[in-house]
Design an enzyme around this catalytic site. Structure first.
Site, PDB file in Angstrom:
ATOM      1  N   GLU A  97     -29.911  10.525  12.209  1.00  0.00           N
ATOM      2  CA  GLU A  97     -30.077   9.355  13.159  1.00  0.00           C
ATOM      3  C   GLU A  97     -31.462   9.426  13.913  1.00  0.00           C
ATOM      4  OE1 GLU A  97     -25.204   8.803  13.643  1.00  0.00           O
ATOM      5  OE2 GLU A  97     -26.391   9.904  15.151  1.00  0.00           O
ATOM      6  N   CYS A 110     -36.733   8.167  19.285  1.00  0.00           N
ATOM      7  CA  CYS A 110     -36.203   9.573  19.427  1.00  0.00           C
ATOM      8  C   CYS A 110     -36.061  10.079  17.960  1.00  0.00           C
ATOM      9  CB  CYS A 110     -34.974   9.476  20.266  1.00  0.00           C
ATOM     10  SG  CYS A 110     -34.358  11.182  20.278  1.00  0.00           S
ATOM     11  N   CYS A 117     -28.491  21.356  12.938  1.00  0.00           N
ATOM     12  CA  CYS A 117     -29.016  22.199  13.802  1.00  0.00           C
ATOM     13  C   CYS A 117     -28.519  23.777  13.605  1.00  0.00           C
ATOM     14  CB  CYS A 117     -29.242  21.800  15.117  1.00  0.00           C
ATOM     15  SG  CYS A 117     -30.309  22.699  16.252  1.00  0.00           S
ATOM     16  N   CYS A 121     -25.795  25.084  20.453  1.00  0.00           N
ATOM     17  CA  CYS A 121     -25.592  24.979  21.873  1.00  0.00           C
ATOM     18  C   CYS A 121     -24.266  24.531  22.086  1.00  0.00           C
ATOM     19  CB  CYS A 121     -26.756  24.145  22.393  1.00  0.00           C
ATOM     20  SG  CYS A 121     -28.391  24.869  22.185  1.00  0.00           S
ATOM     21  N   CYS A 124     -23.430  20.538  22.587  1.00  0.00           N
ATOM     22  CA  CYS A 124     -24.179  19.443  21.724  1.00  0.00           C
ATOM     23  C   CYS A 124     -23.387  19.233  20.540  1.00  0.00           C
ATOM     24  CB  CYS A 124     -25.603  20.115  21.231  1.00  0.00           C
ATOM     25  SG  CYS A 124     -26.549  19.053  20.168  1.00  0.00           S
ATOM     26  N   SER A 202     -39.314  18.588  22.248  1.00  0.00           N
ATOM     27  CA  SER A 202     -38.297  19.116  23.102  1.00  0.00           C
ATOM     28  C   SER A 202     -37.685  20.496  22.188  1.00  0.00           C
ATOM     29  CB  SER A 202     -37.178  18.294  23.371  1.00  0.00           C
ATOM     30  OG  SER A 202     -36.194  18.870  24.193  1.00  0.00           O
ATOM     31  N   SER A 224     -35.294  22.654  27.006  1.00  0.00           N
ATOM     32  CA  SER A 224     -33.801  22.497  27.243  1.00  0.00           C
ATOM     33  C   SER A 224     -33.717  23.722  28.053  1.00  0.00           C
ATOM     34  CB  SER A 224     -33.000  22.201  26.254  1.00  0.00           C
ATOM     35  OG  SER A 224     -33.643  21.054  25.542  1.00  0.00           O
ATOM     36  N   LEU A 225     -33.526  23.558  29.417  1.00  0.00           N
ATOM     37  CA  LEU A 225     -33.284  24.854  30.253  1.00  0.00           C
ATOM     38  C   LEU A 225     -31.752  24.783  30.410  1.00  0.00           C
ATOM     39  CD1 LEU A 225     -34.738  27.082  31.420  1.00  0.00           C
ATOM     40  CD2 LEU A 225     -35.063  25.875  33.513  1.00  0.00           C
ATOM     41  N   ASN A 301     -23.137  13.943  28.010  1.00  0.00           N
ATOM     42  CA  ASN A 301     -22.363  12.966  27.143  1.00  0.00           C
ATOM     43  C   ASN A 301     -21.544  13.882  26.218  1.00  0.00           C
ATOM     44  OD1 ASN A 301     -24.121  10.629  27.994  1.00  0.00           O
ATOM     45  ND2 ASN A 301     -25.911  11.808  26.958  1.00  0.00           N
ATOM     46  N   CYS A 344     -28.092  11.627  24.375  1.00  0.00           N
ATOM     47  CA  CYS A 344     -28.339  12.921  23.734  1.00  0.00           C
ATOM     48  C   CYS A 344     -27.307  13.469  23.720  1.00  0.00           C
ATOM     49  CB  CYS A 344     -28.908  13.639  25.298  1.00  0.00           C
ATOM     50  SG  CYS A 344     -30.108  12.641  25.866  1.00  0.00           S
TER      51      CYS A 344
HETATM   52  N1  SAH Z   1     -33.335  21.262  19.737  1.00  0.00           N
HETATM   53  C1  SAH Z   1     -34.206  20.531  20.766  1.00  0.00           C
HETATM   54  C2  SAH Z   1     -34.129  19.092  20.422  1.00  0.00           C
HETATM   55  C3  SAH Z   1     -32.822  18.319  20.770  1.00  0.00           C
HETATM   56  S1  SAH Z   1     -33.203  17.342  22.194  1.00  0.00           S
HETATM   57  C4  SAH Z   1     -33.830  20.979  22.083  1.00  0.00           C
HETATM   58  O1  SAH Z   1     -32.685  21.527  22.307  1.00  0.00           O
HETATM   59  O2  SAH Z   1     -34.375  20.442  23.087  1.00  0.00           O
HETATM   60  C5  SAH Z   1     -31.905  16.745  22.772  1.00  0.00           C
HETATM   61  C6  SAH Z   1     -31.514  17.394  24.340  1.00  0.00           C
HETATM   62  O3  SAH Z   1     -30.362  16.462  24.379  1.00  0.00           O
HETATM   63  C7  SAH Z   1     -31.741  18.450  24.665  1.00  0.00           C
HETATM   64  O4  SAH Z   1     -32.055  18.463  25.814  1.00  0.00           O
HETATM   65  C8  SAH Z   1     -30.248  18.860  24.542  1.00  0.00           C
HETATM   66  O5  SAH Z   1     -29.965  19.995  25.446  1.00  0.00           O
HETATM   67  C9  SAH Z   1     -29.540  17.655  25.349  1.00  0.00           C
HETATM   68  N2  SAH Z   1     -28.010  17.392  24.795  1.00  0.00           N
HETATM   69  C10 SAH Z   1     -27.553  18.180  23.864  1.00  0.00           C
HETATM   70  N3  SAH Z   1     -26.196  17.511  23.848  1.00  0.00           N
HETATM   71  C11 SAH Z   1     -26.060  17.059  25.034  1.00  0.00           C
HETATM   72  C12 SAH Z   1     -24.911  16.271  25.531  1.00  0.00           C
HETATM   73  N4  SAH Z   1     -23.634  16.609  25.050  1.00  0.00           N
HETATM   74  N5  SAH Z   1     -25.162  15.599  26.792  1.00  0.00           N
HETATM   75  C13 SAH Z   1     -26.305  15.415  27.355  1.00  0.00           C
HETATM   76  N6  SAH Z   1     -27.311  16.183  26.660  1.00  0.00           N
HETATM   77  C14 SAH Z   1     -27.227  16.645  25.662  1.00  0.00           C
END
Ligand code: SAH
Length: 366
Positions: A97, A110, A117, A121, A124, A202, A224-225, A301, A344
């Protein structure tokens, strides 16, 4: 790279240097690469026959050994707020997507970097799909090419795509070589010509790849901290067990060292009762105090099957207030494209998962 008649090479896979080499190998002047890139990226033309400044003989030769084939868009969903989500079909039933988010002063695309992936996490949606494979350069830059075409962008006219973020599906630093080439094409004047500050990668924190990235690229970095301590981050972002926060911060400091005006964007998803207290906010502020920073708060989200909930509005406001009291530039990311699940962490595509692979960043970034 060979250009034998048997293997039709997809020219979307080649950046400017590769294309120059390709033409040289055909006994042509490297300048042909400039002409070809203008056709592909400025005019949106993929048919060699239409490239009128190339000789007929060369056009026929190119058609015999090469192709310019973007990935196929199978669904274009438009949100009421002007966002778009495109479903892009790749081989063997896999889909990724790509999302476009218009705002008053910019338009952000984006893009995805992997099918699924491997990082797992816990909050996600993409993680739940498992991992299939890395995207090719053609599949990454092809997302931009398709979006630009479907939005009607013109090289010398109005352009709706002003910013690109590698924040779609996948961990871009686990697809290092292809991501770097694709981002070079995004920034190249003969490509999409987007300034280096407006292309952002990111990452969840693949530390060795961050050191390598600084050597080859100047793109902006978002990290992504999501947690201010290792115990909590191990749970939310499991790659933290391999590269804990202290190592990640050192790599981030190094990435922007001696680069005036550059800063790190920290992404922090706010999950109700998990990482959203004022104590967490104070710990976060202390952690990044000495790094030029911007904090992007992302209200969680939800997606089907998740055990987490979004933090209440008041908790988000309190968290943000603590950071701002510590002089940190902080924005709360607005949720866009809610009606098309384009936010996200909601990007899921259709992944023929090969299961969750163990993470081997050193091996798979080469
Ligand atoms: N793998 C990379 C690129 C993905 S970016 C990364 O981790 O940075 C997507 C962003 O959305 C990341 O910051 C991720 O942590 C965040 N994200 C993932 N799931 C989410 C959710 N359910 N709600 C809000 N943000 C989310």
């Amino acid at each position: 790279m060979t250009a034998t008649p048997a293997a039709r090479i997809n020219l979307f896979d080649l950046d400017r240097r590769d294309l120059e080499g390709f033409f040289t190998s055909l006994g042509e002047k490297p300048f042909r690469a400039v002409q070809l890139m203008k056709w592909i990226y400025h005019e949106g033309i993929t048919d060699f026959a239409a490239m009128s400044n190339l000789s007929k003989v060369l056009r026929e030769r190119l058609a015999a050994i090469a192709e310019i084939r973007p990935p196929e868009v199978v669904l274009d969903q438009a949100s009421q707020d002007g966002s778009h989500k495109w479903l892009i079909r790749l081989d063997s039933g896999n889909c990724i997507e790509t999302v476009f988010i218009p705002e008053t002063d910019r338009g952000t695309l984006c893009v995805s970097s992997q099918i699924g992936c491997p990082l797992d996490c816990s909050f996600c949606a993409t993680a739940q799909q498992g991992f299939n494979r890395n995207l090719s350069v053609a599949e990454i830059i092809g997302q931009v090419w398709q979006a630009s075409r479907l939005l009607g962008d013109r090289r010398n006219g109005d352009r709706r795509i002003t910013n690109i973020v590698l924040m779609g599906m996948g961990e871009p630093l686990l697809n290092f070589a292809n991501v770097v080439k694709a981002t070079d094409l995004m920034q190249d004047d003969l490509g999409f010509g987007i300034s280096k500050r407006r292309v952002t990668l990111s990452t969840a924190g693949v530390v060795p790849a961050l050191y390598r990235l600084r050597e080859v690229s100047e793109i902006s970095l978002a990290v992504s901290l999501h947690a201010p301590n290792d115990e909590l981050r191990n749970e939310l972002v499991p790659i933290n067990r391999k590269y804990p926060i202290a190592e990640l911060l050192a790599a981030c400091r190094h990435y922007i060292a001696d680069k005036p005006h550059r800063r790190i964007t920290w992404e922090y998803v706010l999950i109700d009762g998990v990482n959203d207290s004022e104590q967490h906010a104070r710990a976060l502020a202390a952690l990044i105090r000495d790094i030029p920073s911007k904090v992007n708060l992302i209200p969680f989200n939800p997606f089907p099957g998740t055990r987490y909930r979004r933090s209440p509005t008041e908790a988000i406001a309190r968290f943000q207030a603590v950071l701002m009291a510590h002089d940190l530039t902080t924005v709360t990311r607005k949720t866009r494209g809610d009606d098309i699940a384009a936010a996200c962490g909601q990007l899921a595509g259709q992944v023929q998962a090969r299961g969750h692979r163990p993470v081997h960043p050193l091996r798979s970034t080469s």
